[in-house]
Design a protein around this motif. Sequence first.
Motif, mmCIF file in Angstrom:
data_model
loop_
_atom_site.group_PDB
_atom_site.id
_atom_site.type_symbol
_atom_site.label_atom_id
_atom_site.label_comp_id
_atom_site.label_asym_id
_atom_site.label_seq_id
_atom_site.Cartn_x
_atom_site.Cartn_y
_atom_site.Cartn_z
ATOM 1 N N LEU A 26 97.444 69.980 68.681
ATOM 2 C CA LEU A 26 98.892 69.860 68.688
ATOM 3 C C LEU A 26 99.409 69.434 70.063
ATOM 4 C CD1 LEU A 26 99.868 72.877 66.443
ATOM 5 C CD2 LEU A 26 99.716 70.462 65.837
ATOM 6 N N ALA A 27 98.709 69.816 71.119
ATOM 7 C CA ALA A 27 99.087 69.342 72.450
ATOM 8 C C ALA A 27 98.820 67.840 72.585
ATOM 9 C CB ALA A 27 98.329 70.114 73.520
ATOM 10 N N ARG A 28 97.759 67.364 71.964
ATOM 11 C CA ARG A 28 97.465 65.925 72.002
ATOM 12 C C ARG A 28 98.495 65.116 71.216
ATOM 13 N NH1 ARG A 28 94.230 63.812 75.645
ATOM 14 N NH2 ARG A 28 93.675 62.195 74.190
ATOM 15 N N VAL A 29 99.106 65.725 70.216
ATOM 16 C CA VAL A 29 100.157 65.041 69.468
ATOM 17 C C VAL A 29 101.295 64.655 70.408
ATOM 18 C CG1 VAL A 29 101.937 65.369 67.716
ATOM 19 C CG2 VAL A 29 99.596 66.030 67.242
ATOM 20 N N LEU A 30 101.625 65.556 71.330
ATOM 21 C CA LEU A 30 102.683 65.262 72.294
ATOM 22 C C LEU A 30 102.327 64.050 73.148
ATOM 23 C CD1 LEU A 30 103.600 68.844 73.508
ATOM 24 C CD2 LEU A 30 104.872 67.380 71.933
ATOM 25 N N TYR A 87 93.564 66.839 60.389
ATOM 26 C CA TYR A 87 92.381 66.861 61.240
ATOM 27 C C TYR A 87 92.031 68.289 61.640
ATOM 28 C CZ TYR A 87 89.168 65.931 65.026
ATOM 29 O OH TYR A 87 88.069 65.916 65.830
ATOM 30 N N VAL A 88 93.023 69.056 62.050
ATOM 31 C CA VAL A 88 92.783 70.446 62.460
ATOM 32 C C VAL A 88 92.282 71.266 61.285
ATOM 33 C CG1 VAL A 88 93.946 72.554 63.221
ATOM 34 C CG2 VAL A 88 94.391 70.403 64.381
ATOM 35 N N GLU A 89 92.890 71.098 60.131
ATOM 36 C CA GLU A 89 92.473 71.878 58.960
ATOM 37 C C GLU A 89 91.037 71.543 58.553
ATOM 38 O OE1 GLU A 89 94.037 74.443 57.649
ATOM 39 O OE2 GLU A 89 95.591 74.129 59.157
#
Length: 102
Positions: A26-30, A87-89
């Motif tokens: 989620l940090a990479r999404v930013l 991807y995370v799931e």
Amino acid sequence: MENQDQQVARQVHTCTTRLSVRGHRLARVLLHFRPIVMTSIAFILGVMPLIISGGAGAAARISLSITVFSGMIASTCLAVALVPVFYVEIEEFFNRRAKKQG
């Protein structure tokens, strides 16, 4: 002077060791949000003249450009919101499966 992308990249890099897989993704999404949205907006704005065009063959161009316009908006929303979540799931599913087997 650092720009915004460099600041976010530095923050993501320093926080990487403290975050879980979910937090890291989620940090990479930013980090990737701005380039994806800017590219998509440029494409969408490039299609706008076709939407408002007139003249011979305008009906065919307008119908095609509305389809491309709508598809690009939908794919941008999916790319920004759902791809990292999926991807995370999937990664967590395989991690849980490996723990059960090992």
